[in-house]
Design a protein around this motif. Structure first.
Motif, PDB file in Angstrom:
ATOM      1  N   VAL A 148       0.519  -1.289   0.001  1.00 21.20           N
ATOM      2  CA  VAL A 148       0.113   0.040   0.160  1.00 21.20           C
ATOM      3  C   VAL A 148       1.054   1.158  -0.017  1.00 21.20           C
ATOM      4  O   VAL A 148       1.855   1.435   0.716  1.00 21.20           O
ATOM      5  N   VAL A 149       0.740   1.930  -0.949  1.00 15.39           N
ATOM      6  CA  VAL A 149       1.309   3.365  -0.848  1.00 15.39           C
ATOM      7  C   VAL A 149       0.284   4.530  -0.578  1.00 15.39           C
ATOM      8  O   VAL A 149      -0.698   4.625  -1.463  1.00 15.39           O
ATOM      9  N   ALA A 150       0.353   5.405   0.328  1.00 13.98           N
ATOM     10  CA  ALA A 150      -0.909   6.328   0.451  1.00 13.98           C
ATOM     11  C   ALA A 150      -0.156   7.669   0.409  1.00 13.98           C
ATOM     12  O   ALA A 150       1.135   7.874   0.763  1.00 13.98           O
ATOM     13  N   LYS A 151      -0.694   8.726  -0.260  1.00 13.85           N
ATOM     14  CA  LYS A 151      -0.299  10.111  -0.144  1.00 13.85           C
ATOM     15  C   LYS A 151      -1.306  11.028   0.371  1.00 13.85           C
ATOM     16  O   LYS A 151      -2.424  10.969  -0.067  1.00 13.85           O
ATOM     17  N   LEU A 152      -0.627  12.129   0.999  1.00 15.68           N
ATOM     18  CA  LEU A 152      -1.594  12.969   1.353  1.00 15.68           C
ATOM     19  C   LEU A 152      -0.923  14.416   1.092  1.00 15.68           C
ATOM     20  O   LEU A 152       0.365  14.553   1.561  1.00 15.68           O
ATOM     21  N   GLY A 153      -1.451  15.213   0.401  1.00 18.69           N
ATOM     22  CA  GLY A 153      -0.986  16.672   0.044  1.00 18.69           C
ATOM     23  C   GLY A 153      -1.844  17.675   0.575  1.00 18.69           C
ATOM     24  O   GLY A 153      -3.019  17.714   0.181  1.00 18.69           O
ATOM     25  N   TYR A 154      -1.239  18.921   0.593  1.00 25.80           N
ATOM     26  CA  TYR A 154      -2.038  20.217   0.932  1.00 25.80           C
ATOM     27  C   TYR A 154      -1.309  21.180   0.183  1.00 25.80           C
ATOM     28  O   TYR A 154       0.010  21.307   0.381  1.00 25.80           O
ATOM     29  N   THR A 155      -2.016  22.185  -0.339  1.00 25.22           N
ATOM     30  CA  THR A 155      -1.337  23.268  -1.001  1.00 25.22           C
ATOM     31  C   THR A 155      -2.132  24.455  -0.745  1.00 25.22           C
ATOM     32  O   THR A 155      -3.692  24.509  -0.779  1.00 25.22           O
ATOM     33  N   TYR A 156      -1.565  25.647  -0.092  1.00 28.02           N
ATOM     34  CA  TYR A 156      -2.108  26.761   0.184  1.00 28.02           C
ATOM     35  C   TYR A 156      -1.585  27.969  -0.625  1.00 28.02           C
ATOM     36  O   TYR A 156      -0.477  27.923  -0.888  1.00 28.02           O
ATOM     37  N   LEU A 157      -2.596  28.747  -1.020  1.00 27.75           N
ATOM     38  CA  LEU A 157      -1.931  29.776  -1.947  1.00 27.75           C
ATOM     39  C   LEU A 157      -2.839  31.102  -1.429  1.00 27.75           C
ATOM     40  O   LEU A 157      -3.935  31.134  -1.325  1.00 27.75           O
ATOM     41  N   ASN A 158      -1.975  32.062  -1.561  1.00 29.17           N
ATOM     42  CA  ASN A 158      -2.522  33.429  -1.177  1.00 29.17           C
ATOM     43  C   ASN A 158      -1.995  34.209  -2.504  1.00 29.17           C
ATOM     44  O   ASN A 158      -0.960  34.427  -2.608  1.00 29.17           O
ATOM     45  N   ARG A 159      -3.167  35.008  -3.111  1.00 29.33           N
ATOM     46  CA  ARG A 159      -2.680  35.703  -4.168  1.00 29.33           C
ATOM     47  C   ARG A 159      -3.113  37.384  -3.518  1.00 29.33           C
ATOM     48  O   ARG A 159      -4.319  37.536  -3.277  1.00 29.33           O
ATOM     49  N   GLU A 211      -5.034  16.636  -1.394  1.00 32.49           N
ATOM     50  CA  GLU A 211      -5.087  15.673  -2.248  1.00 32.49           C
ATOM     51  C   GLU A 211      -4.783  14.334  -1.427  1.00 32.49           C
ATOM     52  O   GLU A 211      -3.968  14.434  -0.490  1.00 32.49           O
ATOM     53  N   LEU A 212      -5.536  13.271  -1.837  1.00 29.41           N
ATOM     54  CA  LEU A 212      -5.482  11.971  -1.149  1.00 29.41           C
ATOM     55  C   LEU A 212      -5.229  10.949  -2.033  1.00 29.41           C
ATOM     56  O   LEU A 212      -6.227  10.898  -3.209  1.00 29.41           O
ATOM     57  N   ALA A 213      -4.390  10.207  -2.151  1.00 25.84           N
ATOM     58  CA  ALA A 213      -4.141   8.915  -3.160  1.00 25.84           C
ATOM     59  C   ALA A 213      -3.746   7.611  -2.371  1.00 25.84           C
ATOM     60  O   ALA A 213      -2.726   7.563  -1.335  1.00 25.84           O
ATOM     61  N   PHE A 214      -4.331   6.668  -3.016  1.00 22.64           N
ATOM     62  CA  PHE A 214      -3.898   5.322  -2.515  1.00 22.64           C
ATOM     63  C   PHE A 214      -3.579   4.439  -3.634  1.00 22.64           C
ATOM     64  O   PHE A 214      -4.129   4.312  -4.539  1.00 22.64           O
ATOM     65  N   GLU A 215      -2.625   3.725  -3.456  1.00 19.19           N
ATOM     66  CA  GLU A 215      -2.152   2.584  -4.531  1.00 19.19           C
ATOM     67  C   GLU A 215      -2.034   1.290  -3.667  1.00 19.19           C
ATOM     68  O   GLU A 215      -1.650   1.121  -2.686  1.00 19.19           O
ATOM     69  N   PHE A 216      -2.956   0.428  -4.150  1.00 15.24           N
ATOM     70  CA  PHE A 216      -3.080  -0.811  -3.178  1.00 15.24           C
ATOM     71  C   PHE A 216      -2.588  -2.164  -4.356  1.00 15.24           C
ATOM     72  O   PHE A 216      -3.445  -2.014  -5.394  1.00 15.24           O
ATOM     73  N   TYR A 217      -1.777  -2.837  -3.869  1.00 16.82           N
ATOM     74  CA  TYR A 217      -1.133  -3.915  -4.731  1.00 16.82           C
ATOM     75  C   TYR A 217      -1.596  -5.365  -3.917  1.00 16.82           C
ATOM     76  O   TYR A 217      -0.568  -5.973  -3.290  1.00 16.82           O
ATOM     77  N   PRO A 218      -2.782  -5.893  -3.696  1.00 19.37           N
ATOM     78  CA  PRO A 218      -3.049  -6.830  -2.739  1.00 19.37           C
ATOM     79  C   PRO A 218      -2.379  -8.228  -3.407  1.00 19.37           C
ATOM     80  O   PRO A 218      -2.011  -9.103  -2.639  1.00 19.37           O
ATOM     81  N   LEU A 219      -2.515  -8.268  -4.653  1.00 15.86           N
ATOM     82  CA  LEU A 219      -1.673  -9.548  -5.382  1.00 15.86           C
ATOM     83  C   LEU A 219      -0.971  -8.897  -6.495  1.00 15.86           C
ATOM     84  O   LEU A 219      -0.889  -7.828  -6.802  1.00 15.86           O
ATOM     85  N   GLU A 220       0.148  -9.984  -6.688  1.00 16.21           N
ATOM     86  CA  GLU A 220       0.991  -9.549  -7.976  1.00 16.21           C
ATOM     87  C   GLU A 220       0.245  -9.182  -8.997  1.00 16.21           C
ATOM     88  O   GLU A 220       0.781  -8.418  -9.867  1.00 16.21           O
ATOM     89  N   SER A 221      -0.850  -9.936  -9.221  1.00 21.27           N
ATOM     90  CA  SER A 221      -1.850  -9.656 -10.293  1.00 21.27           C
ATOM     91  C   SER A 221      -2.790  -8.600 -10.241  1.00 21.27           C
ATOM     92  O   SER A 221      -3.750  -8.249 -11.227  1.00 21.27           O
ATOM     93  N   LEU A 222      -2.854  -8.005  -9.043  1.00 23.34           N
ATOM     94  CA  LEU A 222      -4.121  -6.874  -8.944  1.00 23.34           C
ATOM     95  C   LEU A 222      -3.516  -5.714  -8.516  1.00 23.34           C
ATOM     96  O   LEU A 222      -2.596  -5.630  -7.502  1.00 23.34           O
ATOM     97  N   ASP A 223      -3.878  -4.510  -9.328  1.00 21.71           N
ATOM     98  CA  ASP A 223      -3.424  -3.332  -8.846  1.00 21.71           C
ATOM     99  C   ASP A 223      -4.908  -2.533  -8.454  1.00 21.71           C
ATOM    100  O   ASP A 223      -5.734  -2.406  -9.464  1.00 21.71           O
ATOM    101  N   LEU A 224      -5.081  -1.616  -7.403  1.00 21.39           N
ATOM    102  CA  LEU A 224      -6.068  -0.827  -7.283  1.00 21.39           C
ATOM    103  C   LEU A 224      -5.460   0.338  -6.970  1.00 21.39           C
ATOM    104  O   LEU A 224      -4.485   0.579  -6.428  1.00 21.39           O
ATOM    105  N   GLY A 225      -6.293   1.619  -7.335  1.00 23.57           N
ATOM    106  CA  GLY A 225      -5.962   3.096  -6.939  1.00 23.57           C
ATOM    107  C   GLY A 225      -7.070   3.839  -6.763  1.00 23.57           C
ATOM    108  O   GLY A 225      -8.132   3.476  -7.629  1.00 23.57           O
ATOM    109  N   LEU A 226      -6.983   4.806  -5.876  1.00 22.85           N
ATOM    110  CA  LEU A 226      -8.074   5.505  -5.514  1.00 22.85           C
ATOM    111  C   LEU A 226      -7.297   6.915  -5.449  1.00 22.85           C
ATOM    112  O   LEU A 226      -6.255   7.068  -4.614  1.00 22.85           O
ATOM    113  N   SER A 227      -7.768   7.993  -5.821  1.00 22.81           N
ATOM    114  CA  SER A 227      -7.528   9.329  -5.555  1.00 22.81           C
ATOM    115  C   SER A 227      -8.568  10.330  -5.332  1.00 22.81           C
ATOM    116  O   SER A 227      -9.524  10.126  -6.157  1.00 22.81           O
TER     117      SER A 227
END
Lengths: 680, 307
Positions: free
Chosen positions: A412-423, A460-476
């Protein structure tokens, strides 16, 4: 003569090593295929969108591929959709590590809208004349299609003979030919015209440089000339018979020179990248060329367009410790406008040349906290100075971002990101001498979303999940919110949710399944002001009640939902003698818009960009013999579109003469094709 | 230098070149000369990995005449010496360099860069977003693919990470990405760039002009947002709105143009063809029914882009 043996010995010693290698490595290879077939469709002409970028008309077509190499020479020739409007050809060849070349030809149709109509003759030319006695009776009009065919052809050659030096030359020509809708007119009425598209762009690109492990540099020059066979469109105005004129895209010349320099292996395993470029684009036009009447007080009858851009940038990457990567960058971009300033009596239509310069600097860092966690962050500052843009004379962006990447759970690879911009935007409105009775007085209250002060939150939130060698799942998932600050008139807020997922399952060597799903939501709110300065008194100051019920602030809220899913399968049967594939996709877009104002009643806009598209593609390939295979395919697509702007479409609504552009929304079409391929 | 001296100088140079070529050839082929260093030769690999060897044999890497793995020990040029792997009875990743997730992405890429680093396309690989986000060469390239097919299967391979682009590229209004007429690498430099979004231009604006040269102008009357960034109004991959717009016309235009008369007029559900107050500022193409020169106008005395 006595030197001859020495020369021969020297030559032999030079040739022998290479000759030995060639003799020992005489590998020759030839393979390829030739495919011919035909396709037949039902309903493909109902809507241009079905064939937006492809030719699915009834007919015969073919493909071919030839791949040949001998020793370190190679040639690859390829042709696709031969005989159709989207055909392409490419011939590549060369000698590895010495040179390579490519010749290409590519046709790209862009079908905009089918079954359009016009009461003009001369469609496709730069002169449209009314050819019917009844321009208000669409049944008498000429039928045509809005489409643009782009043809691009040229060649590239690249030399790496004297490594580490390289040289690349590219020459190509792009031609665009067809018709697109052009709206023209004024308060007296609007007319939709078929605009001729006869463009040609010749491009010449040369770049070369040096590349070693430590240092590389590249110099590049580009020259591009654009020509339009019709710089103007003359047309007869049905509302009075006068000949009117619209200016179309002007011819232009573009040139660019650039230099890149990269220096690697600096202390802390650092790399320095320096880039610089200068570009100029020019065009010219004149009142004499267009044939327009010369307005009073015009200071010049010719316009020389001259815009140049300069870019300088420096980026410094470092790897000071095993766990840390950093990036420091500076970038300067300037758009200088040296075009002719045109002035008139009264000054109402005077030119105010637009120019800007951008300065950008930032720092980014990636730090590996441990084997399973990486923390990234950065700061970016951007300053833009604009000339003749009073609502955004200067903008300063301060952006911060942080991202955590985690892989502590196996597979499982998880990513959590946040960006703030002030103009923060500075404005400079010249309202001296203006009163609320002048329309221009309103300009100081308008904040345009492209430059307005705002704060942005982006999650931003993202998951990559590889439960089996033959199975890839991704969610963002992504959420963006822009709040435009202190807006009196203009967009006040926009936000969006985006959710995507996909799965790929290689069940066996003979069955691959994949699917994806997507959901998007977009919302936007805006403030507007209804007024009509100069008639009966209505104030151009939206913050003050002028007592006139016809001047009022109103708000609009837009909400759109879009979702889609797709399924794909690839299957092999009979020990892969029969291969089949399936692709199914569904899209649904649903929107609405509400308008409100105190004391006013408005009808919501619904349907608002509502559409559904269902598509299915099936294909089977059966190997008849080792050399021959047979393909049978089927494409189905159904599209329904509902939007209040097109419901009940009329060619001659009050004050308007339309041509039917983009009114061919709905279609249900299918295509079947059969091909036979010979492989060698 | 006279001719004789030149030739006398040339001879030792040729001898040196001959010697170096022979010695380079020996060193470059661990399969022949490197058994004592743990190299076992491709034939041994083939005994167990018949399928992989067969696919390798069809690749450009297998060609003897080029400076590639075939000239440097075939399988072991990329996978490293195999003796220990064989000694331990084989197995996935056992004492052998495998191109899978057990090996760091940067290490996998480093294997490829041993030969491909001097390609000028790879100039900014180390500093590019892909390398920094642990995307390796084999994430996109099939190293055992049939000759000529090593190029990634665009756009599918890109969509596998960039899910939002897959959805956009299939929308009703789009660039010709899924039709294979415009590839991701037509606009982006996947091997590394310092440009925004790794585009193949100084900035996105210049990139758009490379195909849409008719929009370059310079125009008599400019539309400032157009001149600064196409993406203020358009989205590059696909949109539910016509012309890849970020919002529908007239709403998109009215977000900026609140002036007297029609730009500030509310057009509601009655403004369509069959409504109580149909308006050509709303129905069909909305503002574009009259203001067609929205990317810049070239007629005199017309700053409203209607001519």
């Amino acid at each position: 003569m006595k030197h001859k043996p020495i020369i021969l010995a020297a030559a032999l010693l030079l040739i022998l090593p290479a000759g030995t290698r060639c003799l020992a490595a005489d590998d020759t290879y030839l393979s390829g295929s030739v495919e011919v077939g035909g396709q037949i469709n039902d309903g493909a002409d109902e809507g241009a969108n079905f064939q937006m970028y492809r030719d699915l008309s009834d007919g015969v077509f073919g493909d071919f591929l030839i791949d040949y190499y001998k020793d370190n020479y190679f040639i690859r020739g390829e042709g696709e959709n031969v005989g159709l409007d989207d055909q392409s050809y490419e011939l590549k060849g060369g000698r590895y590590q010495k040179y390579k070349y490519s010749l290409f030809y590519d046709q790209l149709p862009h079908n905009l809208s089918f079954g359009a109509r016009s009461f003009y003759s001369g469609i496709g030319s730069g002169n449209l004349v009314i050819d019917t006695a009844s321009p208000n009776n669409p049944s008498t009009w000429t039928e045509f299609d809005y489409d643009i065919e782009t043809t691009q052809y040229g060649g590239v050659i690249e030399f790496t003979v004297v490594e580490p030096y390289f040289l690349k030359i590219k020459v190509d020509r792009q031609e665009k030919d067809g018709l697109k809708p052009l709206g023209s007119g004024g308060f007296a009425g609007a007319v939709e015209l078929p605009e001729p598209v006869d463009y040609a762009t010749n491009n010449f690109i040369i770049n070369g440089g040096y590349r070693s492990d430590q240092i590389s540099f590249k110099l590049e020059g580009i020259y591009s000339a654009f020509t339009n066979d019709n710089n103007y469109l003359d047309w007869t105005n049905p509302g009075g018979g006068a000949t009117e004129l619209n200016a179309l895209a002007p011819d232009n010349d573009y040139g660019r020179i650039g230099a890149d320099f990269t220096w690697r292996q600096l202390p802390w395993m650092s790399t320095l990248v320096l880039k610089g470029s200068y570009a100029q684009v020019t065009s010219d036009t004149s009142v004499e060329a267009s044939g327009e009447d010369i307005p009073a007080g015009l200071n010049t009858t010719t316009f020389d367009g001259d815009i140049s851009t300069t870019r300088l940038s420096a980026t410094y990457f470092s790897h000071p410790m095993d766990a840390l990567d950093t990036k420091l960058y500076l970038d300067y971009y300037d758009r200088n406008n040296d075009s002719t300033v045109i002035e008139y009596q009264g000054g109402g239509n005077d030119l105010h040349l637009f120019a800007y310069s951008k300065f950008n600097l930032g720092l980014e860092a990636d730090y590996r906290l441990n084997a399973t966690n990486k923390l990234s962050g950065g700061y970016d500052y951007r300053d833009i100075d604009r000339t003749n843009r009073p609502d955004g004379e200067n903008s300063s962006d301060n952006k911060l971002f942080i991202e955590l990447k985690n892989s502590w759970i196996d597979n499982v690879v998880a990513k959590l990101g946040y960006t703030y911009l002030n103009r923060d935007t500075d404005t400079f409105f010249d309202t001296i001498g203006l009163t609320p009775a002048d329309a221009a007085f309103i300009s100081q209250f308008i904040s345009r979303y492209d430059v307005a002060s705002k704060t942005m939150h982006d999650l931003e939130l993202a998951f990559e999940f590889y439960p089996l060698e033959s199975l890839d799942l991704g969610l963002s998932y992504n959420y963006v919110d822009n709040d435009y600050e202190d807006v009196v008139l203009g967009r006040t807020q926009d936000s969006g949710h985006q959710l995507y997922g996909d799965v790929m399952w290689r069940t066996t060597s003979r069955l691959n399944l994949s699917a994806f799903i997507g959901y998007e939501n977009y919302e936007a709110d805006s403030n507007h002001y209804n007024h009509r300065a100069g008639f009966e008194f209505q104030s151009a100051n939206p913050t003050v009640d002028d007592g006139n019920p016809d001047s009022f602030v109103w708000t609009q809220s837009i909400n759109t939902d879009f979702w889609t899913f797709g399924l794909m399968a690839e299957m092999g049967f009979m020990r892969d003698r029969l291969k089949a594939s399936l692709a199914f996709q569904y899209q649904d877009s649903d929107g609405d818009s509400d308008i409100s104002a105190p004391g006013e009643t408005f009808t919501p806009i619904d349907p608002f960009q509502d559409y559904e598209i269902t598509s299915l593609e099936l294909k089977g390939v059966y190997a008849l013999t080792e050399k021959f295979d047979l393909s049978l395919g089927y494409i189905y697509e159904k599209s329904t579109y509902k939007d209040l702007q097109y419901i009940g479409y009329e060619y001659t609504p009050p004050g308007t003469l339309l041509s039917g552009a983009y009114s061919d929304h709905d279609y249900e079409a299918q295509v079947g094709y059969l091909t036979i391929r010979y492989n060698f | 230098m006279n001719r004789k001296n030149f030739i006398l100088c040339l001879l030792p140079l040729c001898l040196l070149l001959f010697a170096s070529t022979v010695s380079l050839g020996a060193a470059a082929n661990p399969g022949e000369g490197g058994l004592e260093n743990g190299f076992i030769g491709a034939e041994t690999c083939q005994e167990c990995h018949e399928e992989q060897y067969a696919s390798y044999a069809k690749t450009i890497h297998s060609r003897q005449a080029i400076k590639g793995p075939a000239a440097q020990g075939a399988c072991e040029a990329c996978h490293g010496p195999g003796a220990m792997h064989v000694e331990k009875g084989g197995g996935r990743g056992v004492d052998i360099f495998a191109f899978n997730d057990d090996v760091k992405a940067s290490d996998r890429s480093a294997r490829c860069l041993q030969c491909h680093q001097t390609n000028h396309d790879m100039d900014l690989w180390e500093v590019g977003a892909h390398n920094r986000n642990e995307v390796s060469c084999d994430s996109c390239h099939d190293l055992h693919a049939y000759s000529g097919e090593q190029r990634p299967n665009e756009p599918e391979i890109c969509f596998s990470c960039h899910r939002d682009v897959r959805v956009d590229a299939n929308k009703r209004s789009r660039h010709a990405i899924i039709e294979d007429k415009i590839s991701c690498s037509s606009c982006h430099q996947p091997h590394g760039s310092i440009s925004e979004h790794m585009v193949k231009a100084d900035d996105p604006q210049q990139l758009c002009y490379s195909c849409h040269a008719e929009k370059r102008g310079p125009f008599v009357y400019e539309h400032p947002p157009v001149e600064e960034n196409c993406r203020y109004c358009h989205t590059p991959h696909g949109s539910t709105n016509a012309k890849l717009l970020t919002e529908k016309v007239p709403n998109l235009c009215q977000d900026c143009h609140t002036w007297q008369r029609h730009p500030g007029t509310p057009y509601d559900g009655e403004s369509g063809f069959s409504g109580r107050s149909p308006s050509n500022r709303f129905f069909a193409r909305g503002c574009l029914n009259c203001h067609s020169a929205i990317h810049g106008g070239n007629t005199i005395e017309n700053h409203a882009f209607t001519r």
